[in-house]
Design a protein around this motif. Structure first.
Motif, PDB file in Angstrom:
ATOM      1  N   GLY A 196      -5.816  -0.968  -1.098  1.00  0.00           N
ATOM      2  CA  GLY A 196      -5.275  -0.019  -2.060  1.00  0.00           C
ATOM      3  C   GLY A 196      -4.664  -0.781  -3.212  1.00  0.00           C
ATOM      4  N   GLY A 230      -3.435   4.156  -6.837  1.00  0.00           N
ATOM      5  CA  GLY A 230      -3.937   3.139  -5.917  1.00  0.00           C
ATOM      6  C   GLY A 230      -3.767   3.527  -4.471  1.00  0.00           C
ATOM      7  N   ARG A 283      -8.768   8.643   3.236  1.00  0.00           N
ATOM      8  CA  ARG A 283      -8.216   8.545   1.892  1.00  0.00           C
ATOM      9  C   ARG A 283      -7.579   9.868   1.514  1.00  0.00           C
ATOM     10  NH1 ARG A 283     -13.530   6.567   0.216  1.00  0.00           N
ATOM     11  NH2 ARG A 283     -13.709   6.515   2.472  1.00  0.00           N
ATOM     12  N   PRO A 300      -4.486   4.076  -0.846  1.00  0.00           N
ATOM     13  CA  PRO A 300      -5.429   3.196  -0.157  1.00  0.00           C
ATOM     14  C   PRO A 300      -6.557   3.895   0.587  1.00  0.00           C
ATOM     15  CG  PRO A 300      -3.443   3.457   1.134  1.00  0.00           C
ATOM     16  CD  PRO A 300      -3.175   4.144  -0.171  1.00  0.00           C
ATOM     17  N   ASN A 309       0.832  -1.188   0.000  1.00  0.00           N
ATOM     18  CA  ASN A 309       0.000   0.000   0.000  1.00  0.00           C
ATOM     19  C   ASN A 309       0.874   1.249   0.000  1.00  0.00           C
ATOM     20  OD1 ASN A 309      -2.961  -0.456   0.129  1.00  0.00           O
ATOM     21  ND2 ASN A 309      -2.412  -1.762   1.858  1.00  0.00           N
ATOM     22  N   ARG A 324      -7.849  -1.360  -4.868  1.00  0.00           N
ATOM     23  CA  ARG A 324      -8.439  -0.045  -4.603  1.00  0.00           C
ATOM     24  C   ARG A 324      -9.868   0.081  -5.106  1.00  0.00           C
ATOM     25  NH1 ARG A 324     -10.677   3.990  -3.776  1.00  0.00           N
ATOM     26  NH2 ARG A 324      -9.826   6.038  -3.215  1.00  0.00           N
ATOM     27  N   HIS A 325     -10.194  -0.632  -6.189  1.00  0.00           N
ATOM     28  CA  HIS A 325     -11.512  -0.473  -6.802  1.00  0.00           C
ATOM     29  C   HIS A 325     -12.473  -1.619  -6.474  1.00  0.00           C
ATOM     30  CE1 HIS A 325     -10.270   3.002  -9.197  1.00  0.00           C
ATOM     31  NE2 HIS A 325      -9.122   2.371  -9.360  1.00  0.00           N
TER      32      HIS A 325
END
Length: 345
Positions: free
Chosen positions: A305, A266, A343, A268, A231, A309-310
């Motif tokens: 992350g 990315g 974030r 986290p 991360n 991340r998604h």
């Protein structure tokens, strides 16, 4: 957790154009898809004259979710100390003792969450759960800090949409405000033009240390892990604080409203759980039926992350009466779950 329709009450499938408009047919379709494990959290509710989501008042403001005269304040009131919209997560209560944990929920619901156990858990690339990571002393401090910020301007409020539907939680943003209607970040929030409180420095320190410890754990678990498997370190400039009551939940969503640079790197999402436990869902697709599940308990830190991340994620339900007795006795925190997600925009 933003990026999603997320804090909320709306299930999403992929990226949005920033507008949240759904027909009744679309709502019914999504409600049918989402199963009893995670019911649709977009609900039309009966609103009373004092409801912050009063759709009549929204209509008076050109369909916008909130206005200066939204039924909660006198005309012209700039929210200068009015507590009509304030939500106290730690109301004073006399001789209230925490109940025994409601372990029967596991059997009644037939849920068998995976991965939960002692120690840290490496779920998937760059997604780590650190069990019981936050000490009880720090949990108490976090609750008291959030309570103090939450009862002042810019504190906890009931987020809702212009059609009158409400989110199943109370929300407060630190650093930057995230608006569930527009899915945009800003310095102030539309509901009352209040500025977001700065993120306390001690929260920054806790996030950075958690990231360092999670990366050390990943390197230990996956010795061949390279930089892309860790991360990225960050100093958060956003903290979304959600309070879930015992009936609270969060629809399946992705956190994708941050800047293109943040998402590309990315950077986290770091999530602190405090209070009652919650069933957390996560998966590769928008369908919660395909999701993995895990119970997040008080003191847990979840970080995702990089390649994770998604991921889609959400909260299907809260397990009542599972908070630590010492936490409740020291803070008077309401029954429910306090969740802080950090974030960087």
């Amino acid at each position: 957790m933003p990026g999603h329709n997320r804090h909320g009450n709306r299930s999403v499938s992929g990226k949005s154009d920033g507008k949240i408009k759904q027909t009744n047919a679309e709502r019914k379709m999504k409600s049918k898809i989402v199963t009893d494990g995670l019911q649709s959290v977009l609900k039309n509710v009966k609103l009373d004259d004092n409801d912050e989501c009063n759709s009549k008042n929204s209509n008076k403001n050109g369909g916008k979710p909130y206005g200066k005269d939204d039924g909660n304040r006198e005309s012209g009131d700039k929210d200068n100390g009015s507590n009509k919209m304030r939500f106290d997560i730690c109301p004073k209560r006399d001789n209230v003792k925490p109940k025994a944990p409601s372990l029967f929920l596991y059997k009644v619901r037939g849920n068998q969450p995976k991965h939960k156990g002692k120690g840290n858990v490496y779920f998937r690339p760059v997604m780590v759960l650190m069990n019981n990571y936050i000490s009880i002393e720090d949990q108490i401090s976090i609750v008291k800090t959030c309570r103090e910020l939450g009862v002042n301007n810019g504190g906890f409020y009931q987020p809702c949409y212009s059609d009158g539907s409400k989110l199943n939680l109370k929300m407060m943003c630190l650093g930057k405000n995230w608006d569930p209607e527009t899915k945009l970040y800003s310095e102030t929030r539309p509901v009352d033009n209040a500025e977001s409180h700065p993120i306390p420095e001690v929260f920054h320190d806790m996030v950075i240390k958690a990231l360092q410890d999670s990366n050390a754990y990943i390197m230990n678990q996956v010795p061949e892990a390279n930089v892309g498997a860790l991360n990225p370190l960050m100093v958060p400039d956003i903290c979304i604080v959600n309070f879930y009551s015992e009936s609270g939940k969060l629809g399946f969503h992705q956190d994708e409203d941050e800047s293109e640079m943040s998402l590309k790197k990315g950077l986290p999402v770091v999530s602190f759980s405090i209070g009652d436990s919650a069933e957390f869902l996560y998966g590769e697709t928008w369908n919660p039926d395909d999701a993995e599940k895990v119970i997040l308990e008080s003191g847990d830190v979840l970080i995702f992350g990089g390649k994770s991340r998604h991921i889609f994620h959400g909260v299907s339900y809260i397990l009542p009466d599972t908070a630590q007795t010492s936490l409740i006795e020291s803070t008077d925190m309401r029954p429910g779950r306090l969740n802080l997600t950090f974030r960087k925009y």
